[in-house]
Design a protein around this motif. Structure first.
Motif, PDB file in Angstrom:
ATOM      1  N   VAL A  86       0.915  -1.252  -0.132  1.00 24.58           N
ATOM      2  CA  VAL A  86      -0.272   0.090   0.124  1.00 24.58           C
ATOM      3  C   VAL A  86       0.852   1.234  -0.114  1.00 24.58           C
ATOM      4  O   VAL A  86       1.533   1.208   0.671  1.00 24.58           O
ATOM      5  N   ALA A  87       1.101   2.081  -1.123  1.00 23.26           N
ATOM      6  CA  ALA A  87       0.781   3.535  -0.898  1.00 23.26           C
ATOM      7  C   ALA A  87       2.884   2.913  -0.761  1.00 23.26           C
ATOM      8  O   ALA A  87       3.578   3.532  -0.258  1.00 23.26           O
ATOM      9  N   HIS A  88       3.312   2.168  -1.595  1.00 23.65           N
ATOM     10  CA  HIS A  88       4.933   1.355  -1.970  1.00 23.65           C
ATOM     11  C   HIS A  88       5.553   1.332  -0.520  1.00 23.65           C
ATOM     12  O   HIS A  88       6.344   1.588   0.063  1.00 23.65           O
ATOM     13  N   THR A  89       4.154   0.616   0.528  1.00 22.30           N
ATOM     14  CA  THR A  89       5.160   0.158   1.270  1.00 22.30           C
ATOM     15  C   THR A  89       4.610  -1.689   1.636  1.00 22.30           C
ATOM     16  O   THR A  89       3.225  -1.489   1.256  1.00 22.30           O
ATOM     17  N   CYS A 112      16.437   0.287   6.954  1.00 22.82           N
ATOM     18  CA  CYS A 112      14.964   1.807   7.024  1.00 22.82           C
ATOM     19  C   CYS A 112      15.003   1.924   5.616  1.00 22.82           C
ATOM     20  O   CYS A 112      16.621   2.678   5.273  1.00 22.82           O
ATOM     21  N   ALA A 113      13.662   2.194   4.647  1.00 20.50           N
ATOM     22  CA  ALA A 113      13.580   2.907   3.499  1.00 20.50           C
ATOM     23  C   ALA A 113      12.564   3.408   3.717  1.00 20.50           C
ATOM     24  O   ALA A 113      11.464   4.050   2.526  1.00 20.50           O
ATOM     25  N   THR A 114      11.461   2.144   4.256  1.00 16.53           N
ATOM     26  CA  THR A 114      10.134   2.519   4.166  1.00 16.53           C
ATOM     27  C   THR A 114       9.207   2.261   5.544  1.00 16.53           C
ATOM     28  O   THR A 114      10.018   1.883   6.667  1.00 16.53           O
ATOM     29  N   ALA A 115       8.241   2.952   6.160  1.00 13.70           N
ATOM     30  CA  ALA A 115       7.383   3.298   6.726  1.00 13.70           C
ATOM     31  C   ALA A 115       6.790   1.401   7.276  1.00 13.70           C
ATOM     32  O   ALA A 115       7.397   0.444   6.387  1.00 13.70           O
ATOM     33  N   VAL A 116       6.628   0.864   8.606  1.00 15.25           N
ATOM     34  CA  VAL A 116       5.606   0.325   9.034  1.00 15.25           C
ATOM     35  C   VAL A 116       7.067  -1.131   9.525  1.00 15.25           C
ATOM     36  O   VAL A 116       7.081  -1.118  10.692  1.00 15.25           O
ATOM     37  N   SER A 143       5.133  10.420  -2.252  1.00 15.32           N
ATOM     38  CA  SER A 143       4.477  10.400  -2.792  1.00 15.32           C
ATOM     39  C   SER A 143       3.530   9.486  -2.862  1.00 15.32           C
ATOM     40  O   SER A 143       2.897   8.661  -1.967  1.00 15.32           O
ATOM     41  N   GLY A 144       2.307   9.412  -3.861  1.00 14.42           N
ATOM     42  CA  GLY A 144       0.927   8.773  -3.748  1.00 14.42           C
ATOM     43  C   GLY A 144       0.154   9.820  -2.521  1.00 14.42           C
ATOM     44  O   GLY A 144       0.432  10.428  -2.045  1.00 14.42           O
ATOM     45  N   PRO A 145      -1.167   9.159  -2.875  1.00 14.30           N
ATOM     46  CA  PRO A 145      -2.380  10.439  -2.147  1.00 14.30           C
ATOM     47  C   PRO A 145      -1.826   9.906  -0.127  1.00 14.30           C
ATOM     48  O   PRO A 145      -2.709  10.730   0.428  1.00 14.30           O
TER      49      PRO A 145
END
Length: 392
Positions: A86-89, A112-116, A143-145
């Motif tokens: 979702v949203a590149h994550t 580390c490079a994305t959330a969650v 990026s993204g909505p």
């Protein structure tokens, strides 16, 4: 002024510690997914496994059918958890269970490079009373909505993850300064360990190009891009630049990604089908040959950490032309050619270098000299020294 760091600034290290460690590399994504971070994690895991017990906890994002449990090269145990992107994550709830089962005394090495994923490590470590080492590859832009939530996330969640680490690895001195300013990280806990280059990419310096004889037409200047075809790399900017180039040039795009079809359509729309070639992913000797056959490497990114492909190009004796953006500046400044991140700036410089190819020799030699000592065995020894300093 922020001190710049270059790939040669790998800390001097002594002999690697003799005891065998249990190491878990935690990463949102892992090969076969294509990307610099994923390659770095795989290289580190495989090389660390030569004298340690190494596992990788990751997701199955774009794993192309790779098994969810496997023992891969070097004896590395890989656990891929089912994920929804979702949203590149990558969201993989099952990963939390694996993290809770990590035994005491294990080196938890978080990439580390994305959330969650970072938050899962932070929470599980707090529950278990364990410590972790955070490897900061780059600051990610929105990026993204859902991008509007990123500032809140960085301030209230990711900042806690970074400050909660027992130690932090960064690629450059600039990143060390950034973490101190943005997240309040104690610089004394931050260790600068740049990325490395695999042995096969080190090629002899080629002879400088000579000007064509009077009245003859020069062969097209051979440009090369290697990397993911995604938003961050902004290959669309490079295609727009190619449409403005007036000198004879040819561009090979090595790699794949979500934007490949859109970029191919853009190239056709711009009338570039006879000047731009999409050749897909390349590995091993095939990739080395791409560097060997090219004359100029071009990196049009919006942002980088420390691009492996730029280091590989330098090792192969290729001059590097890159956009002057975070990551590229620290890697290329002083040895390559940096330009404003616009199609016109790229096009103007490409035309200039195509007209005077003798100007390619100096950045090629400077880049090769910068990465001469940036081999992965040295990087891995430096990381093991960090483990020792952090107390693992």
């Amino acid at each position: 002024m922020t001190q710049q760091s270059s790939p040669e600034h790998i800390p001097a290290t002594g002999s690697a510690p003799g005891r065998r460690r249990h190491i878990v590399q935690v990463t949102p994504n892992y090969p076969p997914l294509l990307g610099g971070l994923e390659q770095v994690v795989q290289i580190l895991a495989t090389r660390l496994a030569a004298r340690n017990d190494v596992s990788v906890v990751t997701t199955d994002n774009k794993a192309d059918g790779a098994p969810h449990r496997a023992v891969e090269a070097g004896g590395v145990k890989v656990r891929r958890h089912r994920a929804l992107t979702v949203a590149h994550t990558s969201l993989a709830p099952g990963m939390f269970g694996s993290l809770l089962r990590i035994r005491r005394g294990t080196v938890i090495h978080l990439h580390c490079a994305t959330a969650v994923v970072p938050e899962q490590v932070w929470i599980s470590a707090r529950i278990r009373g364990l410590k972790y080492l955070l490897h900061f590859h780059m600051e990610v832009d929105a990026s993204g909505p859902l991008g509007r939530l990123l500032p809140f996330y960085k301030t209230h969640l990711f900042g806690r993850v970074v400050r909660g680490a027992a130690g932090v690895i960064v690629l450059t001195e600039s990143q060390r300064d950034f973490l101190a300013e943005r997240y309040g990280v104690d610089p004394a806990l931050v260790h600068v360990v740049p990325n490395g280059v695999a042995e096969e990419f080190f090629l002899p310096l080629r002879a400088p190009s000579t000007e064509p004889a009077t009245g003859s037409s020069p062969d097209p200047l051979r440009l090369l891009f290697v990397g993911r075809l995604d938003i961050q790399k902004n290959v669309a900017r490079l295609l727009d630049a190619m449409a403005r180039v007036t000198e004879p040039v040819r561009l090979r795009l090595v790699g794949d990604g979500d934007l490949r079809q859109a970029l191919q359509a853009q190239a056709s729309r711009l009338g570039l089908d006879d000047r731009v070639e999409f050749v897909g992913r390349k590995h091993g000797e095939d990739l080395v040959k791409e560097y060997e056959d090219a004359e100029l490497f071009v990196l049009p990114s919006d942002r980088e950490g420390m691009a492996l492909v730029a280091l590989e190009a330098m090792a192969a004796g290729l001059p590097v032309l890159a956009t002057a953006v975070p990551g590229n500046i620290e890697t290329v400044q002083g040895v390559g050619v940096l330009v404003e991140p616009t199609p016109q700036a790229l096009a103007t410089t490409i035309d200039s270098l195509a007209r005077d190819r003798s100007a390619l020799a100096a950045p090629a030699a400077a880049g090769a000299a910068r990465v001469a000592d940036s081999r992965w065995d040295r990087v891995v020894a430096a990381i093991e020294d960090v483990y020792e300093q952090v107390g693992f």
